[in-house]
Design an enzyme around this catalytic site. Structure first.
Site, PDB file in Angstrom:
ATOM      1  CB  CYS A  73      -0.872  -0.016   1.251  1.00 32.82           C
ATOM      2  SG  CYS A  73      -1.768   1.510   1.509  1.00 32.82           S
ATOM      3  CB  CYS A  79      -2.388   4.558   6.550  1.00 32.55           C
ATOM      4  SG  CYS A  79      -3.808   3.689   7.197  1.00 32.55           S
ATOM      5  CB  CYS A  82      -0.162  -1.388   7.758  1.00 33.12           C
ATOM      6  SG  CYS A  82      -1.558  -2.307   7.168  1.00 33.12           S
ATOM      7  CB  CYS A 165      -7.806  -0.830   3.020  1.00 39.04           C
ATOM      8  SG  CYS A 165      -6.981  -1.643   4.381  1.00 39.04           S
ATOM      9  CD  GLN A 299     -12.109 -12.550  17.832  1.00 32.09           C
ATOM     10  OE1 GLN A 299     -11.166 -11.894  17.370  1.00 32.09           O
ATOM     11  NE2 GLN A 299     -12.231 -12.809  19.117  1.00 32.09           N
ATOM     12  CG  ASP A 408     -11.993 -12.909  23.630  1.00 30.81           C
ATOM     13  OD1 ASP A 408     -11.026 -12.124  23.585  1.00 30.81           O
ATOM     14  OD2 ASP A 408     -12.573 -13.319  22.604  1.00 30.81           O
ATOM     15  CB  CYS A 435      -7.009  -8.300  21.339  1.00 25.89           C
ATOM     16  SG  CYS A 435      -7.971  -7.225  22.397  1.00 25.89           S
TER      17      CYS A 435
HETATM   18  N1  SAH Z   1     -15.464 -13.596  22.765  1.00 26.09           N
HETATM   19  C1  SAH Z   1     -16.095 -12.787  21.756  1.00 26.09           C
HETATM   20  C2  SAH Z   1     -15.951 -11.287  21.982  1.00 26.09           C
HETATM   21  C3  SAH Z   1     -14.587 -10.772  22.352  1.00 26.09           C
HETATM   22  S1  SAH Z   1     -14.373  -9.017  22.242  1.00 26.09           S
HETATM   23  C4  SAH Z   1     -15.569 -13.159  20.389  1.00 26.09           C
HETATM   24  O1  SAH Z   1     -14.573 -13.853  20.260  1.00 26.09           O
HETATM   25  O2  SAH Z   1     -16.200 -12.765  19.414  1.00 26.09           O
HETATM   26  C5  SAH Z   1     -14.721  -8.448  23.815  1.00 26.09           C
HETATM   27  C6  SAH Z   1     -16.168  -8.326  24.148  1.00 26.09           C
HETATM   28  O3  SAH Z   1     -16.263  -7.848  25.476  1.00 26.09           O
HETATM   29  C7  SAH Z   1     -16.961  -7.346  23.295  1.00 26.09           C
HETATM   30  O4  SAH Z   1     -18.100  -7.987  22.802  1.00 26.09           O
HETATM   31  C8  SAH Z   1     -17.336  -6.217  24.274  1.00 26.09           C
HETATM   32  O5  SAH Z   1     -18.605  -5.665  23.992  1.00 26.09           O
HETATM   33  C9  SAH Z   1     -17.360  -6.954  25.574  1.00 26.09           C
HETATM   34  N2  SAH Z   1     -17.114  -6.175  26.800  1.00 26.09           N
HETATM   35  C10 SAH Z   1     -16.375  -5.058  26.962  1.00 26.09           C
HETATM   36  N3  SAH Z   1     -16.304  -4.702  28.245  1.00 26.09           N
HETATM   37  C11 SAH Z   1     -17.034  -5.622  28.948  1.00 26.09           C
HETATM   38  C12 SAH Z   1     -17.322  -5.810  30.338  1.00 26.09           C
HETATM   39  N4  SAH Z   1     -16.860  -4.976  31.253  1.00 26.09           N
HETATM   40  N5  SAH Z   1     -18.069  -6.882  30.681  1.00 26.09           N
HETATM   41  C13 SAH Z   1     -18.536  -7.740  29.755  1.00 26.09           C
HETATM   42  N6  SAH Z   1     -18.303  -7.602  28.430  1.00 26.09           N
HETATM   43  C14 SAH Z   1     -17.548  -6.562  28.027  1.00 26.09           C
END
Ligand code: SAH
Length: 480
Positions: A73, A79, A82, A165, A299, A408, A435
């Site tokens: 790119c 940008c 990346c 992109c 995701q 997560d 992440c």
């Molecule tokens: N496990 C899912 C989402 C992961 S992303 C997947 O793999 O698709 C993180 C998620 O946490 C998002 O959906 C966000 O809305 C939620 N989130 C953010 N803060 C939070 C909190 N304090 N309690 C519960 N969920 C929350």
């Protein structure tokens, strides 16, 4: 001071910083050099001097590193998306592995010997381009007052007019052109951040890579769009030739508005108004069907997500008898994958639309052994624990003391109150999907001090060309 702003120096780049910048020394003075690749010898212009270190950017590459590649790119330097596109992909993976390891070492306080026994090599992508199923494009004006859309330049809100992109789906360009031409023809204004005037703020595009269903959602500073039917007409007239993984033709199935009249950096507004088609799109992941509405998290890299969830499942080690909590569950993707192999799963998520999607997803996939709770993990879990604990330890033992807790969280990691309650619930295993390896390391420290042992760590690259990396970890209770 030895150097000053605008000095040109020759530097050999010996390391990589957290944001992907090159690090080198000139006469003992450390410089963080934007856009330099490890192994390069560059002429750099100093942009900022501090006492012991400074910042610079590449003026000329004198001797290119063997890890330097031609970026796809032409906007990659400006940008903000990346940061390491000029680095060979295999070296990007080494960088990500080191980043995880260093954070565990420095922030987590884990001994190097332990990390080296539990960590496995980052799972890379086969094709590190066009992997994103979602993009949010700001809409605005260039210096001449022309309507444009593209991406924010790094660290600013200046828009670079680039609709092509290299990380996104190829049809995004056609969709954005259709939106811009609708806006021009109907005198629809773009939002101006400085004055808070103007209508269209962002265009969100999401594609089901498996199903081919495409969602277009315009974020507007108002409640209506003038001549909305013309936008729909433009969008539906786009000749989409690309096919989805399933072989189906890609097609727009949802056109909506998100109302955001606040002066804020948050992109999406809370209310969604459907202009045409369904309010959500469907996609398939790990053999399950998911409905995804505009406000729900999904995701962004479906190919790597299947690998990530595969690891999470492996770490959960389910036999069919287990009770599992899935905290930060989004639309229930991990919950439903786990439910097929567990006795009972409970999901917790803060976004109401995501919880609605999650319940719908359980129904569509005919999965009955899962329940979803709306709210913050750090509030729902402790409240649940207190209430059930008072009602009786014995009757509620499986909910109070699950076999596995999966978390997560977003980049900021888990709230302390959430970690504390997890420790009180004493699950046999904790699977942490993250992440951001820095907040992950911080939280793992708390969990390990609370009686858990780090058993496995593995990165999965979901974001080629960028400095980000997803990580899955397995923790085991020491006395289990
Ligand atoms: N496990 C899912 C989402 C992961 S992303 C997947 O793999 O698709 C993180 C998620 O946490 C998002 O959906 C966000 O809305 C939620 N989130 C953010 N803060 C939070 C909190 N304090 N309690 C519960 N969920 C929350």
């Amino acid at each position: 001071m030895k150097y000053k702003k605008n000095d040109i120096v020759t530097v050999t780049i010996e390391d990589i910083g957290n944001d992907g910048e090159g690090i080198g020394k000139t006469d003992g003075y450390t410089l963080f050099v934007k856009d330099a690749v490890i192994g390069d010898v560059v002429e750099a212009r100093i942009t900022k001097c501090k006492k012991n270190y400074g910042y610079a950017r590449v003026e000329k590459v004198v001797t290119p590193s063997s890890f330097r590649v031609e970026p796809k790119c032409s906007f990659h330097k400006r940008c903000g998306g990346c940061q390491i596109q000029a680095m060979r992909y295999d070296r990007q993976l080494v960088f990500k592995q080191d980043k995880i390891r260093n954070n565990l070492l420095r922030i987590g306080g884990f001994p190097a010997a332990l990390i080296d026994t539990v960590i496995e090599p980052v799972v890379g992508m086969e094709e590190p381009w066009h992997y994103r199923n979602k993009a949010q494009f700001p809409v605005g004006y260039d210096k001449e007052g022309n309507l444009i859309t593209g991406f924010y330049a790094g660290r600013t809100h200046d828009i670079i007019a680039n609709t092509d992109c290299a990380l996104g789906a190829p049809e995004n360009q056609l969709i954005l052109e259709a939106v811009l031409s609708y806006m021009r023809d109907n005198h629809v204004t773009a939002y101006r951040e400085d004055t808070g005037e103007g209508l269209v703020r962002h265009v969100l595009i999401r594609t089901g890579f498996w199903s081919g269903e495409i969602m277009v959602c315009l974020v507007v500073n108002g409640t209506k769009l003038p001549a909305a039917e013309k936008l729909t007409k433009n969008l539906l007239a786009i000749p989409l030739t690309d096919t989805a993984e399933s072989g189906a033709n890609k097609k727009i199935t949802s056109i909506s508005l998100s109302v955001n009249t606040e002066k804020t950096n948050v992109i999406m507004g809370k209310d969604i108004c459907v202009l045409w088609g369904k309010g959500c799109i469907q996609d398939t992941l790990c053999g399950l069907t998911f409905s995804i509405s505009p406000l729900s998290f999904y995701q962004v890299n479906p190919v790597q997500t299947e690998k990530l969830y595969g690891l999470a499942l492996e770490y959960a080690n389910l036999t069919g008898k287990e009770t599992v909590w899935d905290l930060y569950c989004g639309i229930g993707t991990i919950s439903l994958c786990m439910a097929k192999k567990a006795r009972q799963v409970y999901g917790v998520e803060v976004v109401p639309q995501a919880i609605e999607d999650a319940r719908e997803n359980a129904r569509v996939n005919q999965i009955a052994n899962v329940e979803f709770y709306e709210g913050k993990a750090e509030e729902v879990l402790p409240a649940f624990y207190e209430r059930l604990g008072q009602a009786g330890e014995d009757e509620n033992a499986d909910k109070l003391h699950p076999d596995v807790i999966v978390v997560d969280p977003p980049r900021k990691g888990c709230d302390e109150k959430c970690l504390e309650t997890m420790l009180r619930m004493r699950p046999e295993r904790i699977v942490y999907v993250s992440c951001d390896s820095a907040t992950l390391a911080r939280d793992l420290k708390v969990l390990c001090e609370g009686g858990y042992e780090l058993k496995k760590v593995r990165g999965v690259d979901q974001f080629g060309g960028t400095v980000h990396v997803e990580v899955a970890c397995c923790l085991q209770r020491k006395d289990s």
